[in-house]
Design a protein around this motif. Structure first.
Motif, PDB file in Angstrom:
ATOM      1  N   SER A  21       4.503   3.800   3.191  1.00 29.26           N
ATOM      2  CA  SER A  21       3.996   2.562   2.596  1.00 29.26           C
ATOM      3  C   SER A  21       3.961   1.442   3.623  1.00 29.26           C
ATOM      4  O   SER A  21       4.645   1.497   4.646  1.00 29.26           O
TER       5      SER A  21
ATOM      6  N   VAL B 113       0.859  -1.184   0.000  1.00 29.81           N
ATOM      7  CA  VAL B 113       0.000   0.000   0.000  1.00 29.81           C
ATOM      8  C   VAL B 113       0.896   1.234   0.000  1.00 29.81           C
ATOM      9  O   VAL B 113       1.789   1.363   0.844  1.00 29.81           O
TER      10      VAL B 113
ATOM     11  N   CYS C 166       0.758   6.338   2.159  1.00 33.67           N
ATOM     12  CA  CYS C 166      -0.058   6.227   3.366  1.00 33.67           C
ATOM     13  C   CYS C 166       0.248   7.366   4.333  1.00 33.67           C
ATOM     14  O   CYS C 166       1.416   7.672   4.593  1.00 33.67           O
TER      15      CYS C 166
ATOM     16  N   LYS D 193      -9.577   1.404  -1.381  1.00 35.12           N
ATOM     17  CA  LYS D 193      -9.345   2.429  -0.373  1.00 35.12           C
ATOM     18  C   LYS D 193      -7.995   3.134  -0.530  1.00 35.12           C
ATOM     19  O   LYS D 193      -7.851   4.300  -0.153  1.00 35.12           O
ATOM     20  N   TYR D 194      -6.983   2.438  -1.093  1.00 32.26           N
ATOM     21  CA  TYR D 194      -5.637   2.994  -1.110  1.00 32.26           C
ATOM     22  C   TYR D 194      -4.986   2.777  -2.474  1.00 32.26           C
ATOM     23  O   TYR D 194      -5.473   2.012  -3.300  1.00 32.26           O
ATOM     24  N   LYS D 195      -3.858   3.466  -2.656  1.00 29.67           N
ATOM     25  CA  LYS D 195      -3.049   3.275  -3.852  1.00 29.67           C
ATOM     26  C   LYS D 195      -2.189   2.039  -3.656  1.00 29.67           C
ATOM     27  O   LYS D 195      -1.485   1.908  -2.663  1.00 29.67           O
TER      28      LYS D 195
ATOM     29  N   GLN E 234      -3.875   6.383   7.764  1.00 32.77           N
ATOM     30  CA  GLN E 234      -4.109   5.285   6.821  1.00 32.77           C
ATOM     31  C   GLN E 234      -3.287   4.059   7.182  1.00 32.77           C
ATOM     32  O   GLN E 234      -3.743   2.918   6.997  1.00 32.77           O
TER      33      GLN E 234
END
Length: 208
Positions: free
Chosen positions: A40, A11, A14, A62-64, A18
């Motif tokens: 991350s 992820v 962040c 929800k996230y990249k 997050q």
């Protein structure tokens, strides 16, 4: 990266909040946090294929996300290119120096390589690798290693600077004194980039 029912999910970008959410999701799905970067989180998923897909779908919504497989392939390519380029440049520079310098002058420069190599070993002391392997690394860890490398580099340079006349006397080559003092400056320059290289290695960003 798929290996039986093992999958790694990364992820990106962040915030602190997050990251906390990702930790909670990891606890719900009972997966392990493999690594924590500055922005991350890398999760190691050892679930069934269906549960792995559910987790990835939730994280993507929800996230990249980043493909660890693609990042690894790119990193291997850039690392190979770096090694080939460095070796090629060193080979060409060696040929140029051998062409321009006399055998005596070329050997004079080569005598100092052992002093630079030993000093380089002391400067990092394995701390950069420790940063890469540590999961819960913080900015304080980066700063500590950065300033440690600089202090040790300056200390090693000071020793080589002071001992340069004795080295020249030992080999009976007065020119070695000036060459060693100038060449040792590379120790300080290399100490400034060690932590930055570790950061890029952690992020698998070998292109930078």
């Amino acid at each position: 990266v798929h290996m039986k029912e093992i999958l790694f999910a990364k992820v990106l970008d962040c915030t602190v909040e997050q990251k906390a959410e990702v930790f909670q999701i990891a606890q719900v799905f009972n997966v392990q946090v493999a690594d924590i970067g500055n922005d991350s989180v890398l999760l190691e998923c050892k679930l069934t294929e269906r549960r792995n897909n559910e987790l990835i779908a939730l994280l993507k919504s929800k996230y990249k996300m980043s493909s660890v497989k693609e990042d690894t392939i790119k990193s291997v390519k850039w690392t190979a290119l770096e090694k080939i380029s460095v070796q090629g440049i060193q080979f060409v520079l060696g040929l140029i120096m051998a062409r321009l310098l006399t055998p005596e002058d070329y050997g004079t420069v080569g005598m100092l390589a052992i002093f630079i190599a030993i000093s380089t070993t002391f400067i990092d002391g394995g701390f950069s690798n420790a940063l890469i392997r540590k999961i819960d690394r913080t900015e304080a860890d980066y700063c500590t290693v950065f300033y440690f490398n600089i202090v040790i580099a300056i200390f090693c340079y000071a020793i080589l600077f002071i001992s340069a006349p004795w080295v020249a006397d030992f080999f009976h080559i007065p020119l070695l004194c000036a060459i060693l003092r100038v060449q040792s400056l590379s120790l300080i320059l290399n100490s400034l980039m060690a932590v930055q290289v570790a950061r890029l290695t952690i992020d698998l960003n070998f292109k930078a």
